[in-house]
Design a protein around this motif. Structure first.
Motif, PDB file in Angstrom:
ATOM      1  N   ARG A   1       0.613  -1.349  -0.088  1.00 35.27           N
ATOM      2  CA  ARG A   1      -0.103   0.116   0.068  1.00 35.27           C
ATOM      3  C   ARG A   1       0.765   1.293  -0.002  1.00 35.27           C
ATOM      4  O   ARG A   1       0.286   2.216   0.182  1.00 35.27           O
ATOM      5  CB  ARG A   1      -0.887   0.047   1.135  1.00 35.27           C
ATOM      6  N   TYR A   2       2.155   1.189  -0.338  1.00 33.59           N
ATOM      7  CA  TYR A   2       3.035   2.304  -0.482  1.00 33.59           C
ATOM      8  C   TYR A   2       2.425   3.473  -1.387  1.00 33.59           C
ATOM      9  O   TYR A   2       2.617   4.574  -0.942  1.00 33.59           O
ATOM     10  CB  TYR A   2       4.321   1.832  -0.786  1.00 33.59           C
ATOM     11  N   ILE A   3       2.131   3.039  -2.360  1.00 33.84           N
ATOM     12  CA  ILE A   3       1.706   4.194  -3.444  1.00 33.84           C
ATOM     13  C   ILE A   3       0.566   4.738  -2.978  1.00 33.84           C
ATOM     14  O   ILE A   3       0.625   6.024  -3.114  1.00 33.84           O
ATOM     15  CB  ILE A   3       1.414   3.382  -4.604  1.00 33.84           C
ATOM     16  N   GLU A   4      -0.742   4.232  -2.240  1.00 35.52           N
ATOM     17  CA  GLU A   4      -1.743   4.769  -1.713  1.00 35.52           C
ATOM     18  C   GLU A   4      -1.408   5.646  -0.501  1.00 35.52           C
ATOM     19  O   GLU A   4      -1.943   6.777  -0.566  1.00 35.52           O
ATOM     20  CB  GLU A   4      -2.733   3.663  -1.059  1.00 35.52           C
TER      21      GLU A   4
ATOM     22  N   LEU B   1       1.655   7.210  -0.224  1.00 33.64           N
ATOM     23  CA  LEU B   1       2.498   8.259  -0.994  1.00 33.64           C
ATOM     24  C   LEU B   1       1.370   9.282  -1.588  1.00 33.64           C
ATOM     25  O   LEU B   1       1.351  10.508  -1.595  1.00 33.64           O
ATOM     26  CB  LEU B   1       3.240   7.609  -2.091  1.00 33.64           C
ATOM     27  N   VAL B   2       0.214   8.871  -2.258  1.00 32.93           N
ATOM     28  CA  VAL B   2      -0.541   9.577  -2.942  1.00 32.93           C
ATOM     29  C   VAL B   2      -1.314  10.557  -1.904  1.00 32.93           C
ATOM     30  O   VAL B   2      -1.580  11.643  -2.065  1.00 32.93           O
ATOM     31  CB  VAL B   2      -1.540   8.862  -3.996  1.00 32.93           C
ATOM     32  N   TYR B   3      -1.666   9.987  -0.826  1.00 34.77           N
ATOM     33  CA  TYR B   3      -2.524  10.447   0.134  1.00 34.77           C
ATOM     34  C   TYR B   3      -1.615  11.686   1.002  1.00 34.77           C
ATOM     35  O   TYR B   3      -2.353  12.747   0.873  1.00 34.77           O
ATOM     36  CB  TYR B   3      -2.965   9.428   1.252  1.00 34.77           C
ATOM     37  N   ALA B   4      -0.334  11.295   1.184  1.00 37.47           N
ATOM     38  CA  ALA B   4       0.567  12.219   1.992  1.00 37.47           C
ATOM     39  C   ALA B   4       0.849  13.310   1.066  1.00 37.47           C
ATOM     40  O   ALA B   4       0.824  14.562   1.482  1.00 37.47           O
ATOM     41  CB  ALA B   4       1.846  11.657   2.270  1.00 37.47           C
ATOM     42  N   THR B   5       1.056  13.151  -0.423  1.00 34.62           N
ATOM     43  CA  THR B   5       1.306  14.181  -1.512  1.00 34.62           C
ATOM     44  C   THR B   5      -0.171  15.130  -1.372  1.00 34.62           C
ATOM     45  O   THR B   5       0.031  16.431  -1.373  1.00 34.62           O
ATOM     46  CB  THR B   5       1.657  13.657  -2.790  1.00 34.62           C
ATOM     47  N   HIS B   6      -1.175  14.463  -1.475  1.00 41.56           N
ATOM     48  CA  HIS B   6      -2.576  15.322  -1.441  1.00 41.56           C
ATOM     49  C   HIS B   6      -2.764  16.127  -0.060  1.00 41.56           C
ATOM     50  O   HIS B   6      -2.868  17.335  -0.414  1.00 41.56           O
ATOM     51  CB  HIS B   6      -3.848  14.383  -1.601  1.00 41.56           C
ATOM     52  N   LEU B   7      -2.518  15.621   1.050  1.00 40.09           N
ATOM     53  CA  LEU B   7      -2.549  16.286   2.139  1.00 40.09           C
ATOM     54  C   LEU B   7      -1.500  17.518   2.251  1.00 40.09           C
ATOM     55  O   LEU B   7      -1.744  18.565   2.436  1.00 40.09           O
ATOM     56  CB  LEU B   7      -2.344  15.463   3.329  1.00 40.09           C
ATOM     57  N   HIS B   8      -0.358  17.163   1.710  1.00 44.39           N
ATOM     58  CA  HIS B   8       0.783  18.364   1.838  1.00 44.39           C
ATOM     59  C   HIS B   8       0.173  19.659   0.649  1.00 44.39           C
ATOM     60  O   HIS B   8       0.239  20.634   1.256  1.00 44.39           O
ATOM     61  CB  HIS B   8       1.993  17.817   1.370  1.00 44.39           C
ATOM     62  N   CYS B   9      -0.449  19.027  -0.404  1.00 43.82           N
ATOM     63  CA  CYS B   9      -0.911  20.019  -1.229  1.00 43.82           C
ATOM     64  C   CYS B   9      -1.860  20.913  -0.671  1.00 43.82           C
ATOM     65  O   CYS B   9      -2.085  22.137  -0.845  1.00 43.82           O
ATOM     66  CB  CYS B   9      -1.228  19.501  -2.517  1.00 43.82           C
ATOM     67  N   VAL B  10      -3.006  20.373  -0.131  1.00 41.83           N
ATOM     68  CA  VAL B  10      -3.944  20.945   0.425  1.00 41.83           C
ATOM     69  C   VAL B  10      -3.659  21.855   1.636  1.00 41.83           C
ATOM     70  O   VAL B  10      -4.118  23.034   1.917  1.00 41.83           O
ATOM     71  CB  VAL B  10      -5.321  20.049   1.139  1.00 41.83           C
ATOM     72  N   MET B  11      -2.462  21.463   2.364  1.00 39.62           N
ATOM     73  CA  MET B  11      -2.034  22.168   3.554  1.00 39.62           C
ATOM     74  C   MET B  11      -1.275  23.421   3.113  1.00 39.62           C
ATOM     75  O   MET B  11      -1.404  24.612   3.545  1.00 39.62           O
ATOM     76  CB  MET B  11      -1.042  21.206   4.613  1.00 39.62           C
ATOM     77  N   PHE B  12      -0.492  23.309   2.035  1.00 41.42           N
ATOM     78  CA  PHE B  12       0.251  24.521   1.537  1.00 41.42           C
ATOM     79  C   PHE B  12      -0.600  25.394   0.883  1.00 41.42           C
ATOM     80  O   PHE B  12      -0.544  26.690   1.006  1.00 41.42           O
ATOM     81  CB  PHE B  12       1.313  24.055   0.478  1.00 41.42           C
TER      82      PHE B  12
END
Length: 90
Positions: A1-4, A6-17
């Motif tokens: 589930r690494y890709i999931e 990674l995608v979730y973490a990237t999405h959260l960082h984008c929303v936070m920024f």
């Protein structure tokens, strides 16, 4: 589930920024607090939807990740800033 993850973490960082940029541009402090509250709700609901489990468990895991992330980010910044200051004082 690494890709999931990674995608979730990237999405959260984008929303936070994005939320941070909007909060910096807003002239009223109360709107900044609303943005922060909305961001907290968004993160908690997202974690619950992606990973499941109880809401209390999700809150505890989120707080753990927040503390660990802050700790390691602080260490990384110290490792970058302290040598730069020492080099500047030479």
């Amino acid at each position: 589930r690494y890709i999931e993850h990674l995608v979730y973490a990237t999405h959260l960082h984008c929303v936070m920024f994005l939320a941070a940029i909007v909060a910096l541009l807003v002239p009223f402090a109360w709107i900044r607090w609303l943005i922060l509250a909305g961001l907290v709700v968004y993160v908690l609901r997202g974690k619950h939807r992606i990973y499941g489990g109880s809401r209390l468990g999700g809150l505890v895991r989120t707080l753990f990740v927040l503390v660990a992330y802050t700790f390691f980010m602080g260490i990384a910044l110290l490792l970058l800033v302290v040598p730069a200051i020492l080099l500047a004082l030479r």
